[in-house]
Design a protein around this motif. Structure first.
Motif, PDB file in Angstrom:
ATOM      1  N   ASP A  23      89.316  47.948  47.440  1.00 52.04           N
ATOM      2  CA  ASP A  23      89.182  49.254  48.096  1.00 52.04           C
ATOM      3  C   ASP A  23      88.194  49.182  49.251  1.00 52.04           C
ATOM      4  O   ASP A  23      88.427  49.758  50.321  1.00 52.04           O
ATOM      5  CB  ASP A  23      88.718  50.318  47.092  1.00 52.04           C
ATOM      6  N   ALA A  24      87.070  48.482  49.041  1.00 53.88           N
ATOM      7  CA  ALA A  24      86.071  48.349  50.100  1.00 53.88           C
ATOM      8  C   ALA A  24      86.656  47.591  51.293  1.00 53.88           C
ATOM      9  O   ALA A  24      86.444  47.968  52.451  1.00 53.88           O
ATOM     10  CB  ALA A  24      84.822  47.647  49.570  1.00 53.88           C
ATOM     11  N   ARG A  25      87.421  46.537  51.013  1.00 50.48           N
ATOM     12  CA  ARG A  25      88.052  45.775  52.085  1.00 50.48           C
ATOM     13  C   ARG A  25      89.019  46.650  52.872  1.00 50.48           C
ATOM     14  O   ARG A  25      89.036  46.646  54.101  1.00 50.48           O
ATOM     15  CB  ARG A  25      88.799  44.572  51.498  1.00 50.48           C
ATOM     16  N   ASP A  26      89.816  47.439  52.158  1.00 47.28           N
ATOM     17  CA  ASP A  26      90.769  48.331  52.820  1.00 47.28           C
ATOM     18  C   ASP A  26      90.043  49.376  53.665  1.00 47.28           C
ATOM     19  O   ASP A  26      90.479  49.702  54.777  1.00 47.28           O
ATOM     20  CB  ASP A  26      91.670  49.023  51.790  1.00 47.28           C
ATOM     21  N   SER A  27      88.942  49.892  53.160  1.00 45.89           N
ATOM     22  CA  SER A  27      88.174  50.879  53.915  1.00 45.89           C
ATOM     23  C   SER A  27      87.598  50.264  55.185  1.00 45.89           C
ATOM     24  O   SER A  27      87.585  50.906  56.235  1.00 45.89           O
ATOM     25  CB  SER A  27      87.041  51.440  53.069  1.00 45.89           C
ATOM     26  N   GLN A  28      87.143  49.032  55.085  1.00 45.67           N
ATOM     27  CA  GLN A  28      86.620  48.367  56.279  1.00 45.67           C
ATOM     28  C   GLN A  28      87.716  48.210  57.325  1.00 45.67           C
ATOM     29  O   GLN A  28      87.476  48.405  58.517  1.00 45.67           O
ATOM     30  CB  GLN A  28      86.027  47.007  55.926  1.00 45.67           C
ATOM     31  N   SER A  29      88.908  47.894  56.902  1.00 50.17           N
ATOM     32  CA  SER A  29      90.028  47.781  57.837  1.00 50.17           C
ATOM     33  C   SER A  29      90.325  49.126  58.486  1.00 50.17           C
ATOM     34  O   SER A  29      90.574  49.204  59.693  1.00 50.17           O
ATOM     35  CB  SER A  29      91.282  47.271  57.123  1.00 50.17           C
ATOM     36  N   ASP A  30      90.284  50.194  57.685  1.00 50.68           N
ATOM     37  CA  ASP A  30      90.518  51.536  58.224  1.00 50.68           C
ATOM     38  C   ASP A  30      89.459  51.904  59.255  1.00 50.68           C
ATOM     39  O   ASP A  30      89.771  52.465  60.306  1.00 50.68           O
ATOM     40  CB  ASP A  30      90.524  52.587  57.106  1.00 50.68           C
ATOM     41  N   VAL A  31      88.200  51.584  58.940  1.00 49.91           N
ATOM     42  CA  VAL A  31      87.116  51.896  59.875  1.00 49.91           C
ATOM     43  C   VAL A  31      87.285  51.104  61.160  1.00 49.91           C
ATOM     44  O   VAL A  31      87.109  51.633  62.260  1.00 49.91           O
ATOM     45  CB  VAL A  31      85.741  51.608  59.225  1.00 49.91           C
ATOM     46  N   ARG A  32      87.645  49.843  61.041  1.00 49.79           N
ATOM     47  CA  ARG A  32      87.852  49.008  62.225  1.00 49.79           C
ATOM     48  C   ARG A  32      88.916  49.641  63.126  1.00 49.79           C
ATOM     49  O   ARG A  32      88.742  49.742  64.336  1.00 49.79           O
ATOM     50  CB  ARG A  32      88.272  47.600  61.810  1.00 49.79           C
ATOM     51  N   GLU A  33      90.001  50.103  62.520  1.00 51.09           N
ATOM     52  CA  GLU A  33      91.081  50.728  63.298  1.00 51.09           C
ATOM     53  C   GLU A  33      90.627  52.046  63.912  1.00 51.09           C
ATOM     54  O   GLU A  33      90.953  52.351  65.059  1.00 51.09           O
ATOM     55  CB  GLU A  33      92.306  50.940  62.408  1.00 51.09           C
ATOM     56  N   ILE A  78      81.264  50.335  48.800  1.00 48.79           N
ATOM     57  CA  ILE A  78      80.322  49.221  48.632  1.00 48.79           C
ATOM     58  C   ILE A  78      79.368  49.521  47.491  1.00 48.79           C
ATOM     59  O   ILE A  78      79.089  48.659  46.648  1.00 48.79           O
ATOM     60  CB  ILE A  78      79.564  48.937  49.948  1.00 48.79           C
ATOM     61  N   GLU A  79      78.873  50.745  47.443  1.00 47.17           N
ATOM     62  CA  GLU A  79      77.974  51.138  46.354  1.00 47.17           C
ATOM     63  C   GLU A  79      78.682  51.051  44.996  1.00 47.17           C
ATOM     64  O   GLU A  79      78.071  50.664  44.005  1.00 47.17           O
ATOM     65  CB  GLU A  79      77.436  52.548  46.591  1.00 47.17           C
ATOM     66  N   ALA A  80      79.965  51.392  44.959  1.00 47.99           N
ATOM     67  CA  ALA A  80      80.716  51.301  43.706  1.00 47.99           C
ATOM     68  C   ALA A  80      80.837  49.841  43.266  1.00 47.99           C
ATOM     69  O   ALA A  80      80.718  49.531  42.072  1.00 47.99           O
ATOM     70  CB  ALA A  80      82.100  51.933  43.869  1.00 47.99           C
ATOM     71  N   VAL A  81      81.062  48.932  44.215  1.00 52.36           N
ATOM     72  CA  VAL A  81      81.135  47.503  43.903  1.00 52.36           C
ATOM     73  C   VAL A  81      79.781  47.026  43.377  1.00 52.36           C
ATOM     74  O   VAL A  81      79.708  46.318  42.364  1.00 52.36           O
ATOM     75  CB  VAL A  81      81.553  46.685  45.147  1.00 52.36           C
ATOM     76  N   GLU A  82      78.712  47.428  44.047  1.00 48.89           N
ATOM     77  CA  GLU A  82      77.387  47.010  43.612  1.00 48.89           C
ATOM     78  C   GLU A  82      77.064  47.548  42.213  1.00 48.89           C
ATOM     79  O   GLU A  82      76.447  46.852  41.412  1.00 48.89           O
ATOM     80  CB  GLU A  82      76.338  47.467  44.622  1.00 48.89           C
ATOM     81  N   ASN A  83      77.509  48.755  41.928  1.00 47.25           N
ATOM     82  CA  ASN A  83      77.259  49.369  40.629  1.00 47.25           C
ATOM     83  C   ASN A  83      77.912  48.562  39.505  1.00 47.25           C
ATOM     84  O   ASN A  83      77.256  48.182  38.527  1.00 47.25           O
ATOM     85  CB  ASN A  83      77.769  50.809  40.633  1.00 47.25           C
ATOM     86  N   VAL A  84      79.196  48.298  39.630  1.00 51.15           N
ATOM     87  CA  VAL A  84      79.882  47.559  38.565  1.00 51.15           C
ATOM     88  C   VAL A  84      79.379  46.121  38.502  1.00 51.15           C
ATOM     89  O   VAL A  84      79.282  45.535  37.418  1.00 51.15           O
ATOM     90  CB  VAL A  84      81.422  47.628  38.716  1.00 51.15           C
ATOM     91  N   SER A  85      78.992  45.552  39.629  1.00 53.16           N
ATOM     92  CA  SER A  85      78.442  44.194  39.624  1.00 53.16           C
ATOM     93  C   SER A  85      77.149  44.134  38.824  1.00 53.16           C
ATOM     94  O   SER A  85      76.935  43.211  38.035  1.00 53.16           O
ATOM     95  CB  SER A  85      78.177  43.720  41.054  1.00 53.16           C
ATOM     96  N   GLU A  86      76.290  45.125  39.043  1.00 52.30           N
ATOM     97  CA  GLU A  86      75.020  45.146  38.321  1.00 52.30           C
ATOM     98  C   GLU A  86      75.249  45.300  36.814  1.00 52.30           C
ATOM     99  O   GLU A  86      74.570  44.658  36.005  1.00 52.30           O
ATOM    100  CB  GLU A  86      74.126  46.266  38.850  1.00 52.30           C
ATOM    101  N   VAL A  87      76.210  46.116  36.424  1.00 51.43           N
ATOM    102  CA  VAL A  87      76.529  46.263  35.005  1.00 51.43           C
ATOM    103  C   VAL A  87      76.993  44.925  34.422  1.00 51.43           C
ATOM    104  O   VAL A  87      76.577  44.528  33.326  1.00 51.43           O
ATOM    105  CB  VAL A  87      77.596  47.366  34.793  1.00 51.43           C
ATOM    106  N   LEU A  88      77.838  44.228  35.167  1.00 48.30           N
ATOM    107  CA  LEU A  88      78.314  42.919  34.697  1.00 48.30           C
ATOM    108  C   LEU A  88      77.163  41.920  34.582  1.00 48.30           C
ATOM    109  O   LEU A  88      77.082  41.162  33.609  1.00 48.30           O
ATOM    110  CB  LEU A  88      79.392  42.385  35.641  1.00 48.30           C
ATOM    111  N   PHE A  89      76.272  41.898  35.578  1.00 48.21           N
ATOM    112  CA  PHE A  89      75.130  40.983  35.521  1.00 48.21           C
ATOM    113  C   PHE A  89      74.225  41.312  34.329  1.00 48.21           C
ATOM    114  O   PHE A  89      73.736  40.408  33.646  1.00 48.21           O
ATOM    115  CB  PHE A  89      74.319  41.023  36.818  1.00 48.21           C
ATOM    116  N   ASN A  90      73.994  42.592  34.085  1.00 50.64           N
ATOM    117  CA  ASN A  90      73.157  42.981  32.948  1.00 50.64           C
ATOM    118  C   ASN A  90      73.785  42.547  31.625  1.00 50.64           C
ATOM    119  O   ASN A  90      73.097  42.070  30.721  1.00 50.64           O
ATOM    120  CB  ASN A  90      72.910  44.489  32.948  1.00 50.64           C
ATOM    121  N   GLU A  91      75.093  42.711  31.533  1.00 51.34           N
ATOM    122  CA  GLU A  91      75.794  42.290  30.320  1.00 51.34           C
ATOM    123  C   GLU A  91      75.688  40.776  30.138  1.00 51.34           C
ATOM    124  O   GLU A  91      75.426  40.279  29.042  1.00 51.34           O
ATOM    125  CB  GLU A  91      77.255  42.717  30.412  1.00 51.34           C
TER     126      GLU A  91
END
Length: 124
Positions: A23-33, A78-91
């Motif tokens: 989703d973040a990658r797609d959003s970056q493409s949208d912003v670029r356009e 990006i914040e959503a990716v960082e959020n789930v990443s931190e949960v995974l790292f904590n686990e």
């Protein structure tokens, strides 16, 4: 709590991470356009007579607002990716305590440290 609920429905955290990165990658493409479109609109204004300057300003202002909105969406993803990443790292951080083998604990901790460093280098 969200991730625990999702896991009960068979959706793993890593799957959520993959989806959010996409989703973040797609959003970056949208912003670029959107920015490209804004630039094209700006360039069209520069070449127009001043009699239509107010109309062109409105077009550019709307394009800017759209770009800003798209940029905010990217930041949210990006914040959503960082959020789930931190949960995974904590686990992962708590997992080695469950291992009986000292070798497995050491290997897991080493890989966690390596992965955190790699992740940090990718997000900065």
């Amino acid at each position: 709590m969200y991730y625990s609920t999702m896991e009960k429905f068979g959706v793993e955290k890593r799957d959520i991470l993959v989806e959010r990165v996409g989703d973040a990658r797609d959003s970056q493409s949208d912003v670029r356009e959107t920015f490209r479109s804004s630039l094209e609109q700006f360039q069209s204004v520069v070449g127009t007579p001043e009699t239509t300057l107010q109309e062109k300003y409105e077009v550019i202002s709307n394009a800017y607002d759209g770009s800003l909105n798209s940029s905010n969406k990217v930041q949210d993803r990006i914040e959503a990716v960082e959020n789930v990443s931190e949960v995974l790292f904590n686990e992962w951080e708590n997992e080695p305590d469950l291992y009986e083998s000292a070798s497995l604990r050491k290997t897991s901790k080493r890989r966690l440290d390596e992965t955190r460093k790699l992740y940090s280098s990718l997000i900065t």
